[in-house]
Each structure stands twice: as structure tokens, then as C-alpha cells.
Design a protein around this motif. Structure first.
Motif, short mmCIF file in Angstrom:
data_model
loop_
_atom_site.label_atom_id
_atom_site.label_comp_id
_atom_site.label_asym_id
_atom_site.label_seq_id
_atom_site.Cartn_x
_atom_site.Cartn_y
_atom_site.Cartn_z
N ASP A 11 -3.29 4.60 -6.07
CA ASP A 11 -4.03 4.57 -4.82
C ASP A 11 -5.19 5.57 -4.90
O ASP A 11 -4.98 6.76 -5.12
CB ASP A 11 -3.10 4.94 -3.66
CG ASP A 11 -3.80 4.80 -2.33
OD1 ASP A 11 -3.91 3.66 -1.85
OD2 ASP A 11 -4.23 5.84 -1.79
N ILE A 47 0.84 -1.21 0.00
CA ILE A 47 0.00 0.00 0.00
C ILE A 47 0.87 1.25 0.00
O ILE A 47 0.63 2.19 -0.76
CB ILE A 47 -0.98 -0.01 1.19
CG1 ILE A 47 -2.02 -1.11 1.00
CG2 ILE A 47 -1.63 1.35 1.40
CD1 ILE A 47 -2.87 -1.40 2.23
N ARG A 59 2.39 1.73 -3.43
CA ARG A 59 1.39 2.21 -4.39
C ARG A 59 1.09 3.69 -4.15
O ARG A 59 0.97 4.48 -5.09
CB ARG A 59 0.11 1.37 -4.31
CG ARG A 59 -0.86 1.74 -5.42
CD ARG A 59 -2.09 0.86 -5.44
NE ARG A 59 -2.79 0.96 -4.18
CZ ARG A 59 -3.34 -0.07 -3.56
NH1 ARG A 59 -3.28 -1.26 -4.08
NH2 ARG A 59 -3.97 0.10 -2.42
N GLN A 60 0.98 4.09 -2.89
CA GLN A 60 0.75 5.49 -2.57
C GLN A 60 1.92 6.35 -3.04
O GLN A 60 1.72 7.42 -3.61
CB GLN A 60 0.53 5.67 -1.07
CG GLN A 60 -0.80 5.11 -0.59
CD GLN A 60 -0.94 5.09 0.92
OE1 GLN A 60 0.05 5.04 1.67
NE2 GLN A 60 -2.17 5.15 1.39
N THR A 101 1.86 6.68 -6.78
CA THR A 101 0.79 7.58 -7.19
C THR A 101 1.22 9.04 -7.01
O THR A 101 1.06 9.86 -7.92
CB THR A 101 -0.49 7.31 -6.37
OG1 THR A 101 -0.85 5.93 -6.53
CG2 THR A 101 -1.64 8.18 -6.83
#
Length: 177
Positions: free
Chosen positions: A113, A47, A50-51, A54
């Protein structure tokens, strides 16, 4: 006496077996807990990655986004001009919506995200759909492409609606007698 020794030996063996089964059960439980912790840590790291990806994408393309946004919002008659498929304004709007479409596709595919996109450019995505949804529908029909900007449409429907800001005034509400 031999029978008593045999029973005692069997009892010791059974107790040893029970003890080993309990040790094994404890080890299995600990292994399961360690696996769960490791899995959760891997999910959380995924996570975060991915953040970060992004934010990196949005950060590296923000100038392009602002340039496109400024171009389509500089002229009050822009949308009228963009309705003519032979004009530069048509391509400018397609470029801007195409950029937002790429972000939306990234979110819809789970690459980007959604929370980060919502907090950084979410209002632009929702506003673009609100402002240009009719234009998009007309362009879909004109180009016979019902999938044009569908990722933007899907994401705009998932993101929270934008509530208008109510400006406060210094004067109190009039009192009706």
C-alpha cells in the motif's frame, strides 16, 4: 356478457402481468444494490489486507533497515568509499538500496500500500534517491544496467517531496530602519 367477462379477464391478466414486472424490476434493483455493496465491501477488505501486509513486512524488516541505514550513515566519507566498486561500502550501499528497491517494487506492483509506505518509510525512500541518485546513475553506467534501482526511482518521483524543516529561533527578526 361473455365479451365483458373476456375483457375483464384480460384486464385482470394485464394488471397481474404489470404487477409482476414491477416486482421483478424491484428485485433486480435490490440485487444490483446488494451486488454493489458486496463489491465495495470486498474492495475495502482488500485494501485493509494490503495495508496490513505492508505494515507486517515493514515491521518484520525494520531492524535490517536500521542496521543498513546506520552502517551507511556512520561514516561521513561513506559515499566516497562506496564509489569504489571493490570496497565493502559499495556492497553496503547496494544492500540498503536493494532493500528500498524491494519495497518500491511492492508498491509499484500494487502489492504494498503506497499510503502506508509513504507514512512509514516514504521519507527514507525519497532521501535515498536524493542522496544516492548520482551514485545510482554512475553504477548503472559502470554495470551497464540501466534498470538498476528503477523501482526506487519511480516511487521516489511519485511520493511527495520532503520539505526542509525550518527551525524557529527565540530571537525576533532584526528590524531594518
Amino acid at each position: 356478457m361473455g365479451t365483458i367477462l373476456a375483457v375483464a379477464g384480460l384486464l385482470v391478466a394485464v394488471c397481474g402481468l404489470i404487477w409482476q414486472v414491477r416486482v421483478f424490476a424491484h428485485q433486480v434493483k435490490e440485487s444490483h444494490s446488494a451486488l454493489n455493496r458486496g463489491t465495495q465491501e470486498a474492495i475495502e477488505e482488500n485494501i485493509r489486507q494490503r495495508q496490513r501486509a505492508t505494515l507486517d513486512f515493514i515491521g518484520t524488516t525494520i531492524e535490517r533497515q536500521h542496521a543498513l541505514y546506520t552502517r551507511i550513515n556512520a561514516d561521513p566519507d561513506f559515499l566516497t568509499k562506496a564509489s569504489d566498486h571493490t570496497r565493502k561500502e559499495f556492497m553496503d550501499l547496494r544492500s540498503y538500496l536493494g532493500y528500498l528497491e524491494n519495497i518500491a517494487a511492492g508498491v509499484n506492483l500494487g502489492i504494498f500500500d503506497q499510503t502506508v509506505v509513504d507514512r512509514t518509510v516514504g521519507s527514507r525512500l525519497v532521501r535515498a534517491w536524493e542522496r544516492y541518485g548520482v551514485w545510482i546513475q554512475e553504477t548503472r553506467e559502470f554495470q551497464d544496467n540501466r534498470r538498476l534501482f528503477e523501482e526506487l526511482e519511480h516511487l521516489a518521483e511519485k511520493l511527495p517531496a520532503i520539505t526542509p524543516v525550518v527551525k524557529k529561533t527565540d530571537s525576533p527578526e532584526p528590524v531594518v530602519a
